[in-house]
Design a protein around this motif. Structure first.
Motif, PDB file in Angstrom:
ATOM      1  N   ALA A 117       0.820  -1.212   0.000  1.00 55.07           N
ATOM      2  CA  ALA A 117       0.000   0.000   0.000  1.00 55.07           C
ATOM      3  C   ALA A 117       0.856   1.265   0.000  1.00 55.07           C
ATOM      4  O   ALA A 117       0.527   2.219  -0.712  1.00 55.07           O
TER       5      ALA A 117
ATOM      6  N   VAL B 152       0.317   4.455  -2.504  1.00 52.55           N
ATOM      7  CA  VAL B 152      -0.225   5.694  -1.944  1.00 52.55           C
ATOM      8  C   VAL B 152       0.852   6.759  -1.770  1.00 52.55           C
ATOM      9  O   VAL B 152       0.672   7.921  -2.148  1.00 52.55           O
ATOM     10  N   ARG B 153       1.993   6.359  -1.203  1.00 52.91           N
ATOM     11  CA  ARG B 153       3.060   7.328  -0.976  1.00 52.91           C
ATOM     12  C   ARG B 153       4.039   7.395  -2.143  1.00 52.91           C
ATOM     13  O   ARG B 153       4.556   8.459  -2.468  1.00 52.91           O
TER      14      ARG B 153
ATOM     15  N   VAL C  40       1.490   3.537  -9.285  1.00 54.88           N
ATOM     16  CA  VAL C  40       0.233   2.947  -9.735  1.00 54.88           C
ATOM     17  C   VAL C  40       0.408   2.076 -10.980  1.00 54.88           C
ATOM     18  O   VAL C  40      -0.483   1.296 -11.325  1.00 54.88           O
TER      19      VAL C  40
ATOM     20  N   GLU D 233      -4.203   3.926   4.761  1.00 59.88           N
ATOM     21  CA  GLU D 233      -3.390   3.736   3.561  1.00 59.88           C
ATOM     22  C   GLU D 233      -3.907   2.564   2.731  1.00 59.88           C
ATOM     23  O   GLU D 233      -3.968   2.631   1.494  1.00 59.88           O
TER      24      GLU D 233
ATOM     25  N   GLN E 149      -7.012   3.541   0.785  1.00 55.53           N
ATOM     26  CA  GLN E 149      -6.686   4.325  -0.407  1.00 55.53           C
ATOM     27  C   GLN E 149      -6.159   3.429  -1.526  1.00 55.53           C
ATOM     28  O   GLN E 149      -6.532   3.587  -2.693  1.00 55.53           O
ATOM     29  N   ALA E 150      -5.300   2.478  -1.153  1.00 51.14           N
ATOM     30  CA  ALA E 150      -4.747   1.566  -2.148  1.00 51.14           C
ATOM     31  C   ALA E 150      -5.844   0.685  -2.737  1.00 51.14           C
ATOM     32  O   ALA E 150      -5.865   0.420  -3.950  1.00 51.14           O
TER      33      ALA E 150
ATOM     34  N   LYS F 228      -8.962   1.414  -3.051  1.00 49.58           N
ATOM     35  CA  LYS F 228      -9.787   2.232  -3.948  1.00 49.58           C
ATOM     36  C   LYS F 228      -9.110   2.389  -5.302  1.00 49.58           C
ATOM     37  O   LYS F 228      -9.761   2.309  -6.355  1.00 49.58           O
ATOM     38  N   LEU F 229      -7.802   2.618  -5.305  1.00 50.01           N
ATOM     39  CA  LEU F 229      -7.056   2.714  -6.562  1.00 50.01           C
ATOM     40  C   LEU F 229      -7.201   1.423  -7.373  1.00 50.01           C
ATOM     41  O   LEU F 229      -7.358   1.455  -8.593  1.00 50.01           O
TER      42      LEU F 229
ATOM     43  N   LYS G  24     -14.394   1.595   1.603  1.00 49.31           N
ATOM     44  CA  LYS G  24     -14.015   2.338   0.403  1.00 49.31           C
ATOM     45  C   LYS G  24     -14.374   1.632  -0.901  1.00 49.31           C
ATOM     46  O   LYS G  24     -14.493   2.292  -1.935  1.00 49.31           O
TER      47      LYS G  24
END
Length: 338
Positions: A52, A56-57, A61, A84, A87-88, A90-91, A137
């Motif tokens: 992740a 994210v950081r 991607v 984190e 967010q990952a 969701k991507l 998410k």
């Protein structure tokens, strides 16, 4: 507010999980998965673990790239920070993955230093927070891959508690590597074969948690073995190294034997089906060996296998290597078989 998974999507991916190819670092990249999909139309395919933080950081991607033909395909995430991971996840959902899987089983030093992987077996509450955050998410299934315990933990005590915690967090599908992981004293390679397998414990967990979809991982090398585990009442079987080194033996008959549909695939036909994919990769600046390295075991145990492997190994790294190189390698198989 938690997203509601699409029932059709949940059922489709759960059905595919009857047989899956395990996430394997440096092996199950997008080229490997494309090959495996040609061998089996039904089996669930997993990515290599992607962390992740990298997504994210680090903004990496591109690690999420895959071909539409790979479906159903699941992303395995590594991490322990709920925000984190969400967010990952969701991507990944935005890019079309059918499932998000949280790694709670990898014993490598790099994973331990990041406080994720098998070390998470010690903190099921943290895992529950992670999966809940991801579920909030995304609408695709969030699943977990775990061990039966780590270090001095007693699996008969640890695993039931872990599974119960996951069920309470809303996880319905879990893959269990039927070995403990020794985080100190054994290398990742040794952790794949030295700790004894405890299939009986996994069977017991299925009887104890009948509502959970449980897949067994670890030491499974053939479809015969997979069928025996399914006959014990398990919902799925996950095969790792054998599916990579002997993909035809594991995957060519999988759709017929495990899923009861379709015909067996033919590795020679699969090689021909790979050629347009290889041409596209080469035209984009890629190298043949990036794909062909995953094809070396296609004819394992069959006439011409050694000549196929040797020719590709010696020629695929050349700057001039192309689809003709693959066809030349295949000619060795055909000549030997004839």
């Amino acid at each position: 507010m938690q997203s509601s998974p699409c029932p059709a999507k949940v059922d489709q991916v759960a059905h595919a999980a009857r047989l899956s190819v395990a996430p394997m670092m440096d092996w199950t990249d997008r080229h490997c998965r494309y090959l495996h999909r040609l061998l089996s139309a039904q089996s669930l395919l997993y990515t290599e673990m992607v962390t992740a933080p990298a997504l994210v950081r680090g903004g990496a991607v591109h690690l999420l790239d895959f071909s539409a033909q790979e479906h159903p395909v699941a992303l395995q995430l590594g991490g322990s920070d709920p925000a984190e991971l969400s967010q990952a996840a969701k991507l990944a959902e935005e890019r079309g993955y059918d499932e998000i899987n949280l790694n709670c089983g990898c014993p490598s030093d790099r994973v331990q230093s990041g406080t994720f992987g098998a070390v998470l077996m010690r903190t099921p509450g943290v895992v529950a927070e992670c999966v809940k955050s991801m579920q909030d998410k995304v609408s695709v299934p969030v699943t977990v891959k775990c061990r039966i315990g780590v270090d001095d933990q007693e699996p008969k005590e640890v695993l039931p508690h872990f599974l119960e915690t996951m069920a309470q967090a809303g996880v319905t599908r879990i893959s269990i590597h039927a070995r403990k992981a020794w985080l100190k004293g054994l290398s990742p390679k040794e952790n794949r074969h030295i700790p004894p397998l405890d299939y009986a414990l996994v069977y017991q967990m299925k009887r104890r948690f009948p509502e959970l979809h449980l897949s067994l991982n670890g030491g499974v090398e053939t479809l015969d073995q997979a069928e025996k585990h399914l006959a014990e009442g398990l919902d799925g079987v996950m095969i790792g190294r054998a599916a990579y080194h002997n993909p035809s033996d594991v995957l060519c008959a999988a759709d017929r034997r495990i899923f009861g549909t379709g015909q067996d695939s033919d590795p020679v036909a699969v090689v021909h089906a790979m050629l347009p994919y290889i041409e596209s990769h080469l035209s984009g600046g890629g190298k043949l060996h990036q794909i062909s390295r995953h094809m070396l075991g296609l004819f394992a145990g069959r006439p011409g296998a050694r000549a196929w492997r040797r020719y590709l190994s010696e020629n695929a790294s050349s700057s001039a290597a192309n689809t003709d190189t693959v066809l030349s390698a295949l000619a060795h198989v055909s000549q030997t078989a004839a």
